[in-house]
Design a protein around this motif. Structure first.
Motif, PDB file in Angstrom:
ATOM      1  N   UNK A  16       0.845  -1.193   0.000  1.00  0.00           N
ATOM      2  CA  UNK A  16       0.000   0.000   0.000  1.00  0.00           C
ATOM      3  C   UNK A  16       0.876   1.236   0.000  1.00  0.00           C
ATOM      4  N   UNK A  17       0.733   2.040  -1.018  1.00  0.00           N
ATOM      5  CA  UNK A  17       1.531   3.264  -1.145  1.00  0.00           C
ATOM      6  C   UNK A  17       1.297   4.187   0.048  1.00  0.00           C
ATOM      7  N   UNK A  18       0.090   4.215   0.564  1.00  0.00           N
ATOM      8  CA  UNK A  18      -0.217   5.081   1.702  1.00  0.00           C
ATOM      9  C   UNK A  18       0.612   4.679   2.927  1.00  0.00           C
ATOM     10  N   UNK A  19       0.920   3.393   3.059  1.00  0.00           N
ATOM     11  CA  UNK A  19       1.773   2.940   4.161  1.00  0.00           C
ATOM     12  C   UNK A  19       3.164   3.543   4.029  1.00  0.00           C
ATOM     13  N   UNK A  20       3.708   3.507   2.815  1.00  0.00           N
ATOM     14  CA  UNK A  20       5.028   4.096   2.589  1.00  0.00           C
ATOM     15  C   UNK A  20       4.996   5.607   2.827  1.00  0.00           C
ATOM     16  N   UNK A  21       3.905   6.256   2.442  1.00  0.00           N
ATOM     17  CA  UNK A  21       3.806   7.712   2.606  1.00  0.00           C
ATOM     18  C   UNK A  21       3.752   8.101   4.080  1.00  0.00           C
ATOM     19  N   UNK A  22       2.894   7.417   4.867  1.00  0.00           N
ATOM     20  CA  UNK A  22       2.801   7.836   6.268  1.00  0.00           C
ATOM     21  C   UNK A  22       4.050   7.464   7.049  1.00  0.00           C
ATOM     22  N   UNK A  23       4.723   6.355   6.684  1.00  0.00           N
ATOM     23  CA  UNK A  23       5.976   6.025   7.360  1.00  0.00           C
ATOM     24  C   UNK A  23       7.065   7.031   6.994  1.00  0.00           C
ATOM     25  N   UNK A  24       7.095   7.476   5.748  1.00  0.00           N
ATOM     26  CA  UNK A  24       8.054   8.510   5.336  1.00  0.00           C
ATOM     27  C   UNK A  24       7.759   9.813   6.073  1.00  0.00           C
ATOM     28  N   UNK A  25       6.479  10.144   6.238  1.00  0.00           N
ATOM     29  CA  UNK A  25       6.103  11.365   6.952  1.00  0.00           C
ATOM     30  C   UNK A  25       6.529  11.306   8.418  1.00  0.00           C
ATOM     31  N   UNK A  26       6.360  10.166   9.044  1.00  0.00           N
ATOM     32  CA  UNK A  26       6.795  10.025  10.443  1.00  0.00           C
ATOM     33  C   UNK A  26       8.310  10.167  10.563  1.00  0.00           C
ATOM     34  N   UNK A  27       9.031   9.568   9.635  1.00  0.00           N
ATOM     35  CA  UNK A  27      10.496   9.692   9.642  1.00  0.00           C
ATOM     36  C   UNK A  27      10.911  11.143   9.416  1.00  0.00           C
ATOM     37  N   UNK A  28      10.226  11.824   8.502  1.00  0.00           N
ATOM     38  CA  UNK A  28      10.536  13.228   8.240  1.00  0.00           C
ATOM     39  C   UNK A  28      10.287  14.077   9.486  1.00  0.00           C
ATOM     40  N   UNK A  29       9.197  13.820  10.171  1.00  0.00           N
ATOM     41  CA  UNK A  29       8.902  14.541  11.408  1.00  0.00           C
ATOM     42  C   UNK A  29      10.020  14.336  12.429  1.00  0.00           C
ATOM     43  N   UNK A  30      10.468  13.119  12.563  1.00  0.00           N
ATOM     44  CA  UNK A  30      11.545  12.824  13.506  1.00  0.00           C
ATOM     45  C   UNK A  30      12.837  13.526  13.083  1.00  0.00           C
ATOM     46  N   UNK A  31      13.130  13.540  11.788  1.00  0.00           N
ATOM     47  CA  UNK A  31      14.331  14.225  11.302  1.00  0.00           C
ATOM     48  C   UNK A  31      14.242  15.732  11.558  1.00  0.00           C
ATOM     49  N   UNK A  32      13.073  16.299  11.375  1.00  0.00           N
ATOM     50  CA  UNK A  32      12.880  17.728  11.657  1.00  0.00           C
ATOM     51  C   UNK A  32      13.110  18.003  13.145  1.00  0.00           C
ATOM     52  N   UNK A  33      12.626  17.126  14.000  1.00  0.00           N
ATOM     53  CA  UNK A  33      12.850  17.292  15.442  1.00  0.00           C
ATOM     54  C   UNK A  33      14.339  17.219  15.776  1.00  0.00           C
TER      55      UNK A  33
END
Length: 171
Positions: A16-33
């Motif tokens: 599911x592409x949406x799974x890859x998108x939300x996991x990428x978004x969570x990783x991006x949030x962590x990187x921003x932090x």
């Protein structure tokens, strides 16, 4: 989505592409932090003890999560969300075609951590008759049930395509 039809002798295993998108978004949030944590250090708003812990936490966080961000980002922008597909002649993983008659067995492999202590994703191991092994990484996109279900589909497809009548035309 898992699909495999013995009538057409072809199928595919999709993520599911949406799974890859939300996991990428969570990783991006962590990187921003992590970057914000470095910003706090450079702004001079930290105590002496925090100047030791904050950079270590930020760098370790980026080191551990950064590769996952790029892995999930890559999966989310790929043209098709297909991990593995096959027809009556071969199994396709990415740009690689492997003829059914060259595959000895398919198993699920769960590698240990890498030498850099990064988490390696579960993968399908294709053992070829020439003794080599090909890995198809799942990139942490499947849960345990889907991993097992898709492995079962792959193994059943291998048995169907290597059966005694696999090369003969159907009546």
């Amino acid at each position: 989505m898992l699909s495999g039809t013995s009538e057409h002798q072809q199928g595919e295993i999709r993520y599911r592409r949406i799974t890859a998108i939300w996991k990428a978004a969570l990783c991006l949030l962590f990187l921003v932090l992590c970057i914000l944590l470095l910003g706090v250090i450079f702004s001079g708003k930290t105590e002496s003890v925090e100047k030791i812990y904050y950079p270590m936490a930020a760098i370790l966080g980026m080191w551990m999560v950064g590769p996952f961000f790029f892995m999930f980002l890559n999966r989310s922008i790929q043209r098709e969300a297909v991990l593995v597909s096959w027809d009556k002649h071969s199994l396709r993983a990415g740009q690689r075609d492997i003829p059914w008659n060259q595959i000895r067995k398919i198993e699920l492999a769960a590698p240990a951590r890498s030498k850099w202590q990064l988490s390696a994703s579960p993968m399908y191991a294709l053992y070829l008759k020439d003794g080599t092994r090909i890995h198809i990484h799942t990139d942490h996109l499947f849960g345990k049930k889907k991993l097992q279900a898709s492995l079962s589909i792959l193994q059943n497809s291998l048995q169907e395509h290597q059966g005694p009548d696999a090369g003969s035309p159907s009546p």
